[in-house]
Design an enzyme around this catalytic site. Structure first.
Site, mmCIF file in Angstrom:
data_model
loop_
_atom_site.group_PDB
_atom_site.id
_atom_site.type_symbol
_atom_site.label_atom_id
_atom_site.label_comp_id
_atom_site.label_asym_id
_atom_site.label_seq_id
_atom_site.Cartn_x
_atom_site.Cartn_y
_atom_site.Cartn_z
ATOM 1 N N ASP A 221 6.136 6.046 5.976
ATOM 2 C CA ASP A 221 7.392 6.713 6.323
ATOM 3 C C ASP A 221 7.974 7.330 5.060
ATOM 4 O OD1 ASP A 221 10.029 7.382 7.059
ATOM 5 O OD2 ASP A 221 10.068 5.788 8.554
ATOM 6 N N THR B 63 -6.820 11.582 11.393
ATOM 7 C CA THR B 63 -6.023 11.223 12.565
ATOM 8 C C THR B 63 -5.212 12.415 13.060
ATOM 9 O OG1 THR B 63 -4.131 10.548 11.208
ATOM 10 C CG2 THR B 63 -5.795 8.866 11.687
#
Length: 303
Positions: free
Chosen positions: A185, A282
């Protein structure tokens, strides 16, 4: 009372819906002290600063079935209690714990913030000669990792739903082969930079947990986070930056509101790594590349 707000930041490897409620756990307030005493204290004295916020999210039927089917096999029971992300008191994450959990003495790799589990499960499937531990705090991410691991009947992976820095404090010296932290994050607001997971205290605990020669691999697609990593890690005791690429970065930090000024700031050269081949591409990374963001890879060796 906990405060419920809407939160739109991106967590590790997983996007959050803008309408998803976020529950901020109440934090014990800092005790009142005289000015002279307070001046000698660290800026966050008396507060537990987390790199995440607790989200109250329901599992859909598919993920609930995965949890029910695979949690007993893959999810480690090391939390302080039901619903807690604290590591239970007295936990010693040592060679004996690893041996009893994985039934072997193979090298152990820990990924901090596994998101949906795509990377760590793919690595576990590709490397049965290694052990893997996925650390994730959000229920949907844990459930999706359980689903991916269970569908492939993998024997070399476990999942822990705990606060990662607490687990590393419980680690014995040299118990880990590698640590991975991919796309954490970013906490883009300047006032939130203290919440970024890569911090000097965690670096010290990771170094102790790593075997000599082990590595901490980090990746981010946020330029300011790359600068943050260099500031924390390039001079961290017991680590060597083994990157082979030269990258130019601003030498001053920017936040969410003034990131567009970064190009006009003074720059300097830093060493980073080529893309880690063991990291699968991803959907999260694909979105970053499609948005024109540069991926920054780091490899810090324990010396």
């Amino acid at each position: 009372m906990s405060e419920v707000v809407n939160h739109t930041d991106i967590a590790s490897d997983g996007a959050v819906s803008p309408s998803e409620p976020v529950v901020f756990e109440p934090v014990e307030s800092e005790p009142v002290a005289s000015d002279s005493v307070a001046a000698d204290r660290p800026p966050l004295y008396g507060r537990k600063v987390l790199s995440f916020v607790r989200r109250s999210a329901r599992l859909d039927d598919r993920l609930q079935r995965a949890w029910d089917a695979y949690a007993d096999r893959y999810l480690l029971d090391i939390a302080a209690g039901e619903g807690s992300l604290n590591v239970r008191d007295g936990l010693r994450f040592d060679a004996e714990f690893v041996r009893s959990t994985w039934d072997n003495d193979r090298p152990l790799i820990v990924e901090i913030g596994t998101g949906q589990g795509e990377n760590v499960v793919a690595a576990a499937a590709a490397h049965p000669e290694l052990n893997f531990l996925a650390l994730e705090v959000y229920d949907p991410g844990v459930a999706h990792t359980l689903l991916l691991a269970g569908k492939q009947d993998l024997a070399n992976i476990r999942i822990a739903q705990v606060n990662a820095p607490e687990l590393f404090k419980a680690c014995d010296a040299g118990v880990l082969a590698e640590v991975w932290t991919f796309f954490p994050d970013p906490w883009p607001k300047m006032k939130h930079h203290k919440r970024r997971i890569v911090q000097p205290e965690l670096a010290g605990d990771v170094r102790r947990a790593l075997v000599d020669g082990g590595v901490w691999r980090i990746a981010t697609d946020i330029e300011d986070y790359a600068l943050h990593v260099h500031e924390v890690m390039d001079d961290a005791a017991g680590f060597e930056n083994v990157g082979s690429l030269t990258v130019s970065l601003p030498t001053e930090h920017v936040g969410k509101g003034n990131a567009d000024t970064a190009a006009d700031l003074p720059h300097a050269d830093f060493r980073e790594s080529v893309r880690f081949e063991g990291r699968v591409l991803t959907n999260f990374e694909k979105k970053g590349l499609a948005a024109g963001r540069v991926i920054h890879d780091f490899t810090y060796r324990a010396v």
